[in-house]
Scaffold this motif. Structure first.
Motif: not given
Length: 309
Positions: A261-265
């Protein structure tokens, strides 16, 4: 005398502000020898817009400013600001130490209001506390949806890069957009807004309090079944059956890194750079336990930093 932003007219004459800002629940306090002063925020906004000579809309009508629009604008702006954890402005406004506490409280109050009122009549609630709770919940949800739309468009345009298990959300949008273009034989510009509005409905996106990740975990069984923080909470003996989203008290940097579920930008890299410096210093500790924990953390941080190199 105190001014509540409800009914009445804009103060005039000898009224003057008194007291220390923020010492009471009122935004502004006035003293008027003749008695209480009424103040209508929407009326004041109308007068201010007129004095600024706000131009008419294309159809010739004048845009009607309301306090609710500014709440939504503030909430959406805050979502972008909330990429990083230093949030004295919002915490001061909401009188909460922790954004998650505020969000959880708002969700509970919002749910109570919704249970008592049909959705289509939600904004016609007359009960003061319930109406306020309902509007807070609706405003937060509107802000969350707008934040998702803005971010998806930024990733779609290539201005922002995304990584992590949750980045699948952006690929799913691209697939949905391509299908609609193919079905309607239309240009991207003609269908993208409609596809985007439909795509974000039912989805969730929040920011980790520490600022390094976004999380797309909502209350669906699919999201919760793969949530690393909820797995950790369950291993600790806690019930997560009725969880409505991520449990940030168990969402460590290491747990979130491998979570679907994790999003890194790429625009969040300053967080990871700062974390690297901090943990590198900790790795020099004389405590063997601290050194070992730091080593594991440095591996995760290095992996995150390499995603956009």
């Amino acid at each position: 005398m105190e001014i509540s932003a409800t009914n009445g007219s804009v103060p005039t004459g000898n009224q003057h502000a008194v007291g220390n800002f923020g010492s009471r629940e009122w935004l502004v306090e006035f003293f008027e020898s003749s008695g209480p002063v009424g103040f209508d925020v929407n009326e004041a906004l109308e007068l201010f817009a007129a004095s600024c000579k706000v131009p008419p809309l294309p159809d010739g009508t004048i845009w009607k400013f309301t306090a609710n629009q500014f709440r939504k604008f503030f909430a959406t702006t805050h979502q972008w600001r909330y990429f990083f954890p230093d949030l004295p402005s919002l915490n001061y406004q909401l009188q909460q130490r922790d954004m998650n506490t505020t969000a959880s409280y708002t969700k509970m109050q919002h749910a109570a209001a919704m249970r008592l009122n049909d959705t289509r009549n939600a904004r016609q609630v007359n009960d003061g506390p319930l109406k306020a709770a309902l509007e807070r919940g609706l405003d937060m949800r509107d802000a969350e949806l707008q934040f998702m739309k803005d971010l998806i468009l930024e990733v779609h345009s290539g201005k922002i890069k995304a990584a992590g298990g949750g980045a699948s959300m952006f690929r799913e949008f691209e697939e949905a957009l391509a299908r609609q273009i193919d079905i309607l034989s239309s240009s991207e510009g003609a269908v993208i807004n409609g596809v985007l509005s439909e795509f974000v409905e039912g989805r969730h996106l929040t920011t980790h309090p520490e600022g390094g990740n976004l999380c797309k975990c909502g209350s669906s069984l699919g999201d919760k079944s793969v949530a690393g923080c909820l797995d950790a909470a369950a291993e600790d003996g806690l019930s997560v059956e009725h969880a409505t989203g991520p449990d940030y008290s168990y969402a460590t940097r290491e747990t979130c890194f491998g979570c679907p579920n994790a999003i890194r930008l790429n625009i969040l890299m300053p967080y990871w750079d700062a974390a690297y410096e901090k943990v590198s210093e900790a790795s020099k500790s004389t405590d063997p336990f601290v050194r070992e924990a730091s080593k594991e953390s440095l591996n995760v941080i290095a992996s995150a930093r390499s995603e956009f190199q």
